[in-house]
Write a protein that holds these residues in place. Sequence first.
Motif, PDB file in Angstrom:
ATOM      1  N   ARG A  77       0.847  -1.201   0.000  1.00 12.05           N
ATOM      2  CA  ARG A  77       0.000   0.000   0.000  1.00 12.05           C
ATOM      3  C   ARG A  77       0.876   1.242   0.000  1.00 12.05           C
ATOM      4  O   ARG A  77       1.926   1.287   0.644  1.00 12.05           O
ATOM      5  CB  ARG A  77      -0.889   0.017   1.240  1.00 12.05           C
ATOM      6  CG  ARG A  77      -1.850   1.191   1.280  1.00 12.05           C
ATOM      7  CD  ARG A  77      -2.731   1.177   2.511  1.00 12.05           C
ATOM      8  NE  ARG A  77      -1.989   1.478   3.724  1.00 12.05           N
ATOM      9  CZ  ARG A  77      -2.019   0.736   4.823  1.00 12.05           C
ATOM     10  NH1 ARG A  77      -2.732  -0.373   4.852  1.00 12.05           N
ATOM     11  NH2 ARG A  77      -1.326   1.100   5.887  1.00 12.05           N
ATOM     12  N   GLU A 135       0.337   5.647   0.264  1.00 12.55           N
ATOM     13  CA  GLU A 135      -0.604   6.724   0.534  1.00 12.55           C
ATOM     14  C   GLU A 135       0.119   8.067   0.574  1.00 12.55           C
ATOM     15  O   GLU A 135       1.271   8.162   1.014  1.00 12.55           O
ATOM     16  CB  GLU A 135      -1.308   6.512   1.874  1.00 12.55           C
ATOM     17  CG  GLU A 135      -2.280   5.354   1.896  1.00 12.55           C
ATOM     18  CD  GLU A 135      -3.004   5.245   3.225  1.00 12.55           C
ATOM     19  OE1 GLU A 135      -3.926   6.028   3.493  1.00 12.55           O
ATOM     20  OE2 GLU A 135      -2.629   4.354   4.013  1.00 12.55           O
ATOM     21  N   GLY A 153      -3.728   3.902  -2.420  1.00 16.09           N
ATOM     22  CA  GLY A 153      -4.202   2.711  -3.107  1.00 16.09           C
ATOM     23  C   GLY A 153      -3.352   1.503  -2.792  1.00 16.09           C
ATOM     24  O   GLY A 153      -2.238   1.612  -2.270  1.00 16.09           O
ATOM     25  N   THR A 192      -1.357  -1.609  -4.342  1.00 13.48           N
ATOM     26  CA  THR A 192      -0.724  -2.089  -5.567  1.00 13.48           C
ATOM     27  C   THR A 192      -0.618  -3.606  -5.589  1.00 13.48           C
ATOM     28  O   THR A 192      -0.258  -4.187  -6.607  1.00 13.48           O
ATOM     29  CB  THR A 192       0.689  -1.479  -5.696  1.00 13.48           C
ATOM     30  OG1 THR A 192       1.452  -1.815  -4.528  1.00 13.48           O
ATOM     31  CG2 THR A 192       0.603   0.037  -5.811  1.00 13.48           C
ATOM     32  N   TYR A 251      -6.814   1.672   5.335  1.00 14.51           N
ATOM     33  CA  TYR A 251      -5.912   2.765   5.019  1.00 14.51           C
ATOM     34  C   TYR A 251      -5.514   3.515   6.288  1.00 14.51           C
ATOM     35  O   TYR A 251      -6.359   3.859   7.113  1.00 14.51           O
ATOM     36  CB  TYR A 251      -6.574   3.726   4.034  1.00 14.51           C
ATOM     37  CG  TYR A 251      -6.720   3.138   2.650  1.00 14.51           C
ATOM     38  CD1 TYR A 251      -5.629   3.039   1.798  1.00 14.51           C
ATOM     39  CD2 TYR A 251      -7.951   2.687   2.193  1.00 14.51           C
ATOM     40  CE1 TYR A 251      -5.761   2.510   0.524  1.00 14.51           C
ATOM     41  CE2 TYR A 251      -8.100   2.157   0.924  1.00 14.51           C
ATOM     42  CZ  TYR A 251      -6.997   2.070   0.088  1.00 14.51           C
ATOM     43  OH  TYR A 251      -7.125   1.543  -1.168  1.00 14.51           O
ATOM     44  N   LYS A 274      -9.684  -0.336  -3.956  1.00 14.84           N
ATOM     45  CA  LYS A 274      -8.273  -0.381  -4.321  1.00 14.84           C
ATOM     46  C   LYS A 274      -7.625   1.000  -4.312  1.00 14.84           C
ATOM     47  O   LYS A 274      -6.403   1.113  -4.338  1.00 14.84           O
ATOM     48  CB  LYS A 274      -8.098  -1.011  -5.714  1.00 14.84           C
ATOM     49  CG  LYS A 274      -8.407  -2.498  -5.757  1.00 14.84           C
ATOM     50  CD  LYS A 274      -8.099  -3.067  -7.132  1.00 14.84           C
ATOM     51  CE  LYS A 274      -8.327  -4.573  -7.172  1.00 14.84           C
ATOM     52  NZ  LYS A 274      -8.014  -5.140  -8.509  1.00 14.84           N
ATOM     53  N   TYR A 275      -8.431   2.046  -4.245  1.00 14.69           N
ATOM     54  CA  TYR A 275      -7.904   3.403  -4.297  1.00 14.69           C
ATOM     55  C   TYR A 275      -8.862   4.344  -3.583  1.00 14.69           C
ATOM     56  O   TYR A 275     -10.029   4.002  -3.304  1.00 14.69           O
ATOM     57  CB  TYR A 275      -7.730   3.861  -5.749  1.00 14.69           C
ATOM     58  CG  TYR A 275      -9.053   4.000  -6.460  1.00 14.69           C
ATOM     59  CD1 TYR A 275      -9.749   5.220  -6.472  1.00 14.69           C
ATOM     60  CD2 TYR A 275      -9.645   2.915  -7.099  1.00 14.69           C
ATOM     61  CE1 TYR A 275     -10.968   5.341  -7.101  1.00 14.69           C
ATOM     62  CE2 TYR A 275     -10.864   3.025  -7.730  1.00 14.69           C
ATOM     63  CZ  TYR A 275     -11.527   4.240  -7.724  1.00 14.69           C
ATOM     64  OH  TYR A 275     -12.746   4.346  -8.334  1.00 14.69           O
ATOM     65  N   TYR A 276      -8.424   5.537  -3.309  1.00 12.92           N
ATOM     66  CA  TYR A 276      -9.289   6.598  -2.791  1.00 12.92           C
ATOM     67  C   TYR A 276      -8.653   7.960  -3.059  1.00 12.92           C
ATOM     68  O   TYR A 276      -7.426   8.087  -3.177  1.00 12.92           O
ATOM     69  CB  TYR A 276      -9.543   6.444  -1.285  1.00 12.92           C
ATOM     70  CG  TYR A 276      -8.367   6.823  -0.414  1.00 12.92           C
ATOM     71  CD1 TYR A 276      -8.137   8.149  -0.032  1.00 12.92           C
ATOM     72  CD2 TYR A 276      -7.462   5.858   0.031  1.00 12.92           C
ATOM     73  CE1 TYR A 276      -7.050   8.496   0.759  1.00 12.92           C
ATOM     74  CE2 TYR A 276      -6.382   6.198   0.825  1.00 12.92           C
ATOM     75  CZ  TYR A 276      -6.173   7.521   1.182  1.00 12.92           C
ATOM     76  OH  TYR A 276      -5.100   7.867   1.949  1.00 12.92           O
TER      77      TYR A 276
END
Length: 681
Positions: free
Chosen positions: A527, A529, A552, A554, A565, A597-599
Amino acid sequence: MMKTRLNYILSTLVMLVLATGNVHSQSRPDLDLLERVYNYASTVDTTSKETESYTYTKATFNIKKRNITLLAVPTMYSIAHRADRRQFLTESFSKVHFHNFNSYESQPILNISTIPHQRGTLTRILPYLKPKIYDETIVGSYLLSPFCKANKRYYKYSVKFLLNGTARVTYSPVNDNTQLVKGQAIVDYETGRVISTILGGEFDMVHFSLGMNMGEDGIKTLVPTDVRLNTRFNFLGSRTEANLRTLYGLNKPDIDSTQTDDIRKMEKARPVPLSAYEQFILDDHIERLKDENNTNKKGTWAKDVLWDRIGDNLLNNIKGNFGMQNQGYLRINPLLNPLYMGYDNHRGFIYKFDIRLKYAFTSNSEISARYNAGYSFKRKQLHFKLPVMFYYNKKRNGFIQAEVGNGNWIKNGHAQNAAEEAYNATHEDTLSVKYPKMIYFKDSYFRLVNNNDISQNWGVQFGIILHRRNAVEKYAYRLAGMPDHYTSAAPTIQLQWRPTGWNGMFLTLDYERSFEHFLGANIAYERIEFDAQQIKRLSRLQALKMRLGAGGYTYKHGPNYFLDYANFRENYIPGGWNDDWSGEFELLNSDYYNNSKYYIRGNLTYESPLMLAAHLPWIGHFFEMERLYSSALWAKDIHPYIEIGYGFTTRLLSAGIFMNNKNGKFEGFGVKFGLELFRHW
C-alpha cells in the motif's frame, strides 16, 4: 478655587478646539484614541535583556454552599470535604527569571497555605493572574481582548475625556457570549497606553472580576504590576468564592529561602498587609496547629486515611515530580471520579484509566510512557494502549516509539458473509443467528518506529506494524472451516516534507508492505498513501483546517478482509486539530474506502468563535467555539461521497450534526456528542 476654575475653563477650551479641528478634518477624538490603544503594543520595544524579579500572590477561598457534588470537581476535594472549616488562605513568593518578553521561568521560594496537605485548589483560575490585554486573547486561548484591533467588531466602546490627560474607555460586548468581557479602562490620551482596567465576565462556570494596574514605562507597560481577581464558582447547588491578588516586579525579599513554608518568614516578606478577614483565617489556622501540638491530638483513621488520603486520590489527579532536579513527572487520573468515566451504546458503561510518566535525562533526551485503558462492563473486556517514546535527539525530533494495544472491537461484514456462505453449503441453519457477535473481531497491534528529521523541512520514519484480529466468537468461523484470526506484519517507511517548516503544510508519503508467512502473517499486501495537512491560522481563535489525500493498494493476496488505510486515522499536525472530528468522515462506513483499491479524499473545516449560534439570545452565551465541516471522498463504489456538518463546543459538551450525499443521492443526518465538562481543569 480660582486656579481650579481657570484650569477647568482652559481644559474645556482645549477640548472644544480639538473637537472643532476634528470636524474640519472629519476625524473624531474618541476613534483616534481607540486606534492609539490598538496600536500601542507595536510602539513598545520588547527586545529587553534578561532580568530577574519577584512575585507575591495571596488568595482566599470561601465555600458559601457545599454538597457532595463538590467532591467530584477537580482540585476541589481538599477543601470540599472539611466539615470543620470553610475559609482558606494561601500566600506565595516566587522568583521569576525573564529570558525575553514571552519566555520566563518561575521558581517558588516561599509558600504558606491553610489548605490540608498544601494542596492547590481551584487551579483553573490561576491563569487569570497573568493577563495579556494587548494580545487577541486575555487568558490563554480564551477571552477576546477589547484592546486588540482584531476584536473591535465584537465590542461597543464609549470614551469620556478627563481633565488630567487621560480618558475613561468603557467597553461592552455586541453579543452576550462567554468569550467576551465588559468593563472600563483609564487610558493615556496622548499615547493610548492603558493605565488601569477592570473587566468582568464568565467562562467555564467561573464568574470573574479582574482588575489590574499596568506598568509605567517601557516594556513594563504591556504587563500588569498589580492584579486583583474575584471569582465565583457555582456547581449543582454548591458555591465557592475566591479572591486573589498578585504583585509583580518586586525586589528580592529579605529572607532566607531555605524553608518554603515558614509563616514567620512570610510575615517579614509580605509586601502588603493582610486584610482583617485574611488575618482571621491565618490566626485560626495557627491556633489549630497549636491546639494539635499542645494536646498531641491525632486524627482518626477514618479521617486521616479514608477522607484525606484515599478519598483525595480516588476523586482527584495524583501527580508530582521526582528526581534530584524534578526531572521526572508522574500523573494518574482519578480512580473513581464519575466525571472521568463514560458510556456508549456499543460498549456500555466504561471505566477509564490513564497514567502518564516522563523522565528527562538531559535537555535533549527523555523517555515517556502513557497507559490508557478502559474496561467495558457490557463486553467484560479491558481495552488498552501503551505507547513508550524515547527521544534520543529532541532537536532533530529523533525518537523511537513502541506502542502496543489490545481489545478494540472492529466489524467486518465481508468475513462474516464468507463464513455464512461456506457454512450454508453443508448446513441449513444460519451461523449469524447462533452467533450474533461473529461480525466482531478484537484488534491487537504492535507498532515500532524510528523517526528523525533531516532538517526542519524533511523527516523520515521507518519501522514495523503488526496486527492480529481475533474473532470474538471463534467457534463460528471454525464451524465454517475458516481462520478465526487474521495477522499482518508490515515493514513501513514514511517520508515527510514541510515546505515552510513546522508551522506550515505537512506533506506525507507512506509505504507499507506485508509479507505472507513473515512473523506468522496470513495477509499479504502493498500500500502507498499520500497526505497533505495544514492549519491556516486566520487569527488566534480562527482557523482554516485543510486535508487532502490519496492512496491505493498495488498488491493484495490471501484473505484481505482487514486491509485498511492508515491516513483515515493518522494526524500529523503538531497539537492536533483542536477537535476530534476535523479531517474525518463521521457518517461513512469504513468498509466503503477500506475495500476499495484506491481513494481520493479532501476535508475542510472552518473554526471560529461567535460565528452562528453564538448570536442567539440566552443560549448563545454558552457557545465557546463553532465549526463548519466539509468532506468529500472518491472511491470504488462511491463517486463522490459528500458530507457537510456544523459543530460547537460549550462548557458541558461538544456536539455536531452532519448530513451526507452518496453518488448524488441524499442519505440522511447524524449527530455526535463529546463530553467537555472539566476537560481543561
